[in-house]
Write an enzyme that holds these catalytic residues in place. Structure first.
Site, PDB file in Angstrom:
ATOM      1  N   LYS A   1       0.819  -1.201   0.000  1.00  0.00           N
ATOM      2  CA  LYS A   1       0.000   0.000   0.000  1.00  0.00           C
ATOM      3  C   LYS A   1       0.866   1.269   0.000  1.00  0.00           C
ATOM      4  O   LYS A   1       0.645   2.191  -0.770  1.00  0.00           O
ATOM      5  CB  LYS A   1      -0.965  -0.039   1.182  1.00  0.00           C
ATOM      6  CG  LYS A   1      -1.956  -1.195   1.052  1.00  0.00           C
ATOM      7  CD  LYS A   1      -2.859  -1.320   2.216  1.00  0.00           C
ATOM      8  CE  LYS A   1      -3.875  -2.444   1.985  1.00  0.00           C
ATOM      9  NZ  LYS A   1      -3.266  -3.768   1.829  1.00  0.00           N
TER      10      LYS A   1
ATOM     11  N   LYS B   1      -7.767   1.827   5.649  1.00  0.00           N
ATOM     12  CA  LYS B   1      -7.282   0.450   5.606  1.00  0.00           C
ATOM     13  C   LYS B   1      -5.931   0.331   6.283  1.00  0.00           C
ATOM     14  O   LYS B   1      -5.134   1.283   6.304  1.00  0.00           O
ATOM     15  CB  LYS B   1      -7.191  -0.054   4.173  1.00  0.00           C
ATOM     16  CG  LYS B   1      -6.434   0.823   3.197  1.00  0.00           C
ATOM     17  CD  LYS B   1      -6.468   0.176   1.811  1.00  0.00           C
ATOM     18  CE  LYS B   1      -6.456   1.158   0.695  1.00  0.00           C
ATOM     19  NZ  LYS B   1      -6.465   0.536  -0.637  1.00  0.00           N
TER      20      LYS B   1
ATOM     21  N   ARG C   1      -7.294  -5.689 -11.420  1.00  0.00           N
ATOM     22  CA  ARG C   1      -5.970  -6.244 -11.175  1.00  0.00           C
ATOM     23  C   ARG C   1      -5.247  -6.358 -12.520  1.00  0.00           C
ATOM     24  O   ARG C   1      -5.704  -7.036 -13.433  1.00  0.00           O
ATOM     25  CB  ARG C   1      -6.086  -7.606 -10.493  1.00  0.00           C
ATOM     26  CG  ARG C   1      -4.801  -8.440 -10.487  1.00  0.00           C
ATOM     27  CD  ARG C   1      -3.637  -7.807  -9.711  1.00  0.00           C
ATOM     28  NE  ARG C   1      -3.998  -7.458  -8.358  1.00  0.00           N
ATOM     29  CZ  ARG C   1      -3.968  -8.324  -7.336  1.00  0.00           C
ATOM     30  NH1 ARG C   1      -3.614  -9.576  -7.528  1.00  0.00           N
ATOM     31  NH2 ARG C   1      -4.282  -7.906  -6.114  1.00  0.00           N
TER      32      ARG C   1
ATOM     33  N   ARG D   1     -16.034  -3.268  -1.507  1.00  0.00           N
ATOM     34  CA  ARG D   1     -14.776  -3.957  -1.736  1.00  0.00           C
ATOM     35  C   ARG D   1     -14.935  -4.938  -2.897  1.00  0.00           C
ATOM     36  O   ARG D   1     -15.877  -5.723  -2.913  1.00  0.00           O
ATOM     37  CB  ARG D   1     -14.334  -4.737  -0.489  1.00  0.00           C
ATOM     38  CG  ARG D   1     -14.129  -3.884   0.748  1.00  0.00           C
ATOM     39  CD  ARG D   1     -13.889  -4.766   1.965  1.00  0.00           C
ATOM     40  NE  ARG D   1     -15.025  -5.643   2.218  1.00  0.00           N
ATOM     41  CZ  ARG D   1     -15.022  -6.663   3.078  1.00  0.00           C
ATOM     42  NH1 ARG D   1     -13.919  -6.951   3.742  1.00  0.00           N
ATOM     43  NH2 ARG D   1     -16.097  -7.404   3.261  1.00  0.00           N
TER      44      ARG D   1
ATOM     45  N   ASN E   1       0.848  -4.970  -5.638  1.00  0.00           N
ATOM     46  CA  ASN E   1       0.987  -6.266  -4.978  1.00  0.00           C
ATOM     47  C   ASN E   1       2.238  -6.976  -5.460  1.00  0.00           C
ATOM     48  O   ASN E   1       2.375  -7.270  -6.648  1.00  0.00           O
ATOM     49  CB  ASN E   1      -0.243  -7.120  -5.264  1.00  0.00           C
ATOM     50  CG  ASN E   1      -1.506  -6.516  -4.694  1.00  0.00           C
ATOM     51  OD1 ASN E   1      -1.873  -6.777  -3.561  1.00  0.00           O
ATOM     52  ND2 ASN E   1      -2.165  -5.667  -5.478  1.00  0.00           N
TER      53      ASN E   1
END
Length: 325
Positions: free
Chosen positions: A135, A170, A220, A243, A293
């Site tokens: 993040k 988050k 993604r 989400r 990620n």
């Protein structure tokens, strides 16, 4: 014959319908490579070297060909005997251990740095796994991210919420949509959300302005050696959710990359490659990069199924080229 060793969670825990590491193992096996696996508990350092108990992985031929769970025997894999092996011996080590990104994960990267010094190629680079918080790392690309703040002081976080009105809070170490909260301008729970996520002001968290385009999906985008796969998996939230994570009930719908997707990938990809992160997944909502990620990116199988791709095969071919396997 190239030898690729996978540092993974127990193979029995793999989801046969969607596991990306399984797709990588299949791609290596179909190329005639030797495939072994080991877990965090199998590693040790002694006599000036890093070692691990490696086990050869055999996959049923019919299941290997298609990865159709309906064709998978029980168990779907055969493991050889554990053999104590110098971690410099494999040609390639794939770090595919799922988070949590805890101290055991960090210790694993220390072992893998020794493996790299001993001669193995390691993907992704162990030092970059530690440096590139999934993040926080997005903050290095301010022209790509939505308005955000990383802080632990409640007044700073509350002030950001007051400024933007609709905010997603988050933790910096979460995955799968766990502990992600959306707070609208009149949400009476803002204080308690901040209090709990920051552990009363003792833990850094992130807050981002809510991006309403989440209704069209949290995309993604997979990158191999800094280059994006041609399609993204838009993870669309279920009804009543904000989400899109598949683990939170989202539905994955493949889509071609947009011009903005390519711009973001073009900004992030070269830096990832420079840092030795050769397989990554960036998350894009609307026009904004939200996460990068690097630990154990997924979504290979979903994109393969929807577009007749072989992303894991492309990855193995690129790694073979990159490291001369």
């Amino acid at each position: 014959m190239p030898h690729v060793a996978f540092l993974t969670d127990p193979l029995a825990s793999f989801d046969l319908k969607k596991d990306s590491t399984l797709a990588m193992m299949r791609a290596a096996a179909l190329r005639g490579w030797r495939v072994t696996c080991f877990e965090q508990s199998d590693m040790a350092w002694r006599d000036g070297r890093a070692w691990a108990a490696l086990r050869d992985v055999g996959i049923d031929a019919a299941f290997l060909e298609s990865l159709d769970p309906a064709l998978a025997p029980t168990p779907w894999h055969r493991l050889g005997a554990a053999v104590e092996t110098d971690l410099g011996a494999p040609d390639l080590i794939m770090m595919r251990k799922d988070p949590p990104f805890d101290m055991e994960y960090i210790y694993a990267t220390y072992f893998l740095e020794h493996a790299a010094a001993q001669g193995a190629a390691v993907v992704n680079a162990p030092g970059s796994l530690r440096d590139c918080n999934e993040k926080f790392f997005a903050s290095w690309f301010p022209d790509c991210v939505p308005p955000l703040i990383i802080a632990r002081h409640p007044e700073r976080l509350a002030g950001f919420h007051a400024e933007h009105g609709d905010v997603v809070f988050k933790p910096l170490d979460g995955m799968g949509g766990v502990n992600i909260f959306r707070a609208r301008h009149d949400d009476p729970n803002v204080g308690v959300i901040i209090e709990n996520l920051t552990a009363r002001g003792t833990r850094q968290i992130m807050a981002q302005r809510f991006v309403p385009e989440i209704v069209a999906g949290d995309k993604r985008i997979l990158l191999i050696a800094g280059e994006p796969v041609e399609y993204a998996l838009a993870r669309i939230p279920r009804a009543g959710e904000s989400r899109g994570n598949l683990a939170a009930g989202g539905t994955g719908v493949g889509r071609p990359l947009t011009e903005r997707d390519r711009f973001i990938a073009g900004r992030v990809g070269p830096e990832l490659k420079r840092r030795g992160i050769l397989f990554a997944g960036i998350d894009v909502i609307g026009d904004y990069l939200t996460e990068i990620n690097v630990t154990c990116p997924t979504c290979i199988r979903e994109l393969d199924a929807q577009f007749s791709l072989d992303i894991a095969g492309d990855l193995m071919d690129r790694l073979a080229e990159e490291f001369g396997l």
